[in-house]
Design a protein around this motif. Structure first.
Motif: not given
Length: 375
Positions: A47-54
């Motif tokens: 895993l390098e990175t992860y993200g979320a946006i509403a």
């Protein structure tokens, strides 16, 4: 479709190839966008990175609300989440919402040759597709035949099994939907590596090597999606038009509070209830009871058709994190209940283990896309 389905259960402990190969998965949902980037290092997926946006704020709505944004707004949100999460890959894989597709199984006579199936499928598929055949792209995969159980093979008193049929899984995807996502990627100055119906990505991220029939329940914001999977193949699919946002909306109206406050107390207390607001658990349970009732109807139909019962139920999607959901499910289903752990398929720093286990179900589709790309 052929490779797509065959690759659902590939093992990532034996990844081959040069270090540094990157894979990005992008899941554009109705209430949020999730991204995951993984890389191949030392033969493992890391895993390098992860993200979320509403997406709610991009429609002047609360976070968690279901949206129907124009492409321009989705582009802005995607660019922002890629920037904030530090994604470096420029060729992401994107999910196509299952609402933009039809998934069904066709039965064909056993005597039909494999070479003939390609010509037959479009004609047979017309019976299931409510739009002109020119408006969809069709993929198919021949499902393996089910072997007789020990009891069926050794009990002469059981009625003879009907003659074998060829079962074909067909997926019809709206061309307009694919064009929309191509446009989003293009406007972000990226190049899509492939598109995939979201349920296949979710299955890849949540399953190991289960052989008995398993029900995957994806609790989304606007829909709850059911996939019955056996031997790595989708044997049944159903969508329930109710999701987490509907629950929050009911809480908001019933308790006369804002949607954002309803989201907050739903996540904080769930089905365990709020001591200060006794009716909270009851409001939520009305929706859960409806969803579980619909699921039971689907399972009953599957059991009647295939004479097989579900051995395990896997929860995924953001709604699966609702407190008390697993406990209620144990009393509803005669099967093992499991919360999906997609991030267990990749290596990550030990200090992130608890966070990734908790958040994993929300990122199943994005991770499943990245895993396929890294194969």
């Amino acid at each position: 479709m052929n490779n797509l389905l065959k690759n659902l259960f590939s093992s990532f402990s034996r990844l081959q190839g040069s270090d540094g190969n990157s894979a990005v998965g992008v899941d554009i949902g109705s209430s949020a966008i999730k991204v995951v980037e993984i890389k191949r290092k030392g033969g493992k997926a890391v895993l390098e990175t992860y993200g979320a946006i509403a997406l709610g704020p991009y429609a002047d709505l609360d976070a968690g609300r279901v949206t129907n944004l124009p492409i321009e707004k989705i582009v802005l949100a995607l660019q922002e989440v890629l920037k904030q999460s530090g994604v470096t890959g420029a060729s992401p894989a994107l999910s196509i919402p299952v609402q933009s597709s039809l998934i069904f199984t066709i039965e064909l006579p056993a005597q039909i040759q494999d070479a003939e199936i390609a010509a037959i499928i479009p004609t047979e598929a017309r019976k299931y597709i409510p739009v002109p055949i020119t408006e969809v792209s069709i993929d198919y995969f021949i499902l393996p035949k089910r072997e007789a159980s020990f009891e069926e093979a050794n009990n002469a008193d059981l009625p003879p099994q009907p003659a074998d049929k060829i079962n074909v899984l067909v997926v019809a995807t709206q061309n307009d939907a694919v064009a929309k996502y191509r446009s989003i990627v293009s406007q972000c100055s990226l190049s899509a590596s492939f598109f995939e119906i979201e349920i296949f990505s979710s299955i890849r991220a949540n399953f190991e090597h289960e052989l008995s029939p398993v029900l995957l329940i994806d609790f989304g914001a606007s829909h709850t999606k059911l996939s019955i999977v056996e031997f790595g193949m989708v044997k049944g699919y159903h969508t329930i038009d109710r999701g987490g946002a509907d629950i929050s909306n009911s809480i908001s109206k019933s308790l006369s509070i804002s949607f954002s406050e309803a989201e907050k107390i739903k996540k904080e207390f769930g089905l365990f209830g709020n001591p200060a607001e006794k009716s909270l658990a009851d409001i939520i349970k009305v929706h859960i009871d409806y969803i579980f009732s619909e699921i039971n109807n689907v399972l009953l139909g599957y059991e009647k058709k295939y004479n097989r019962t579900i051995s395990k139920v896997i929860f995924t999607g953001g709604g699966s994190l609702l407190k008390g959901l697993k406990e209620v499910a144990v009393n509803n289903f005669r099967a093992e209940i499991e919360i999906g752990r997609p991030f267990s398929k990749v290596s990550a720093p030990a200090f992130l283990e608890k966070v990734l286990e908790t958040m994993g179900p929300e990122f199943a589709v994005a991770l499943g896309l990245a895993l396929r790309k890294l194969q």
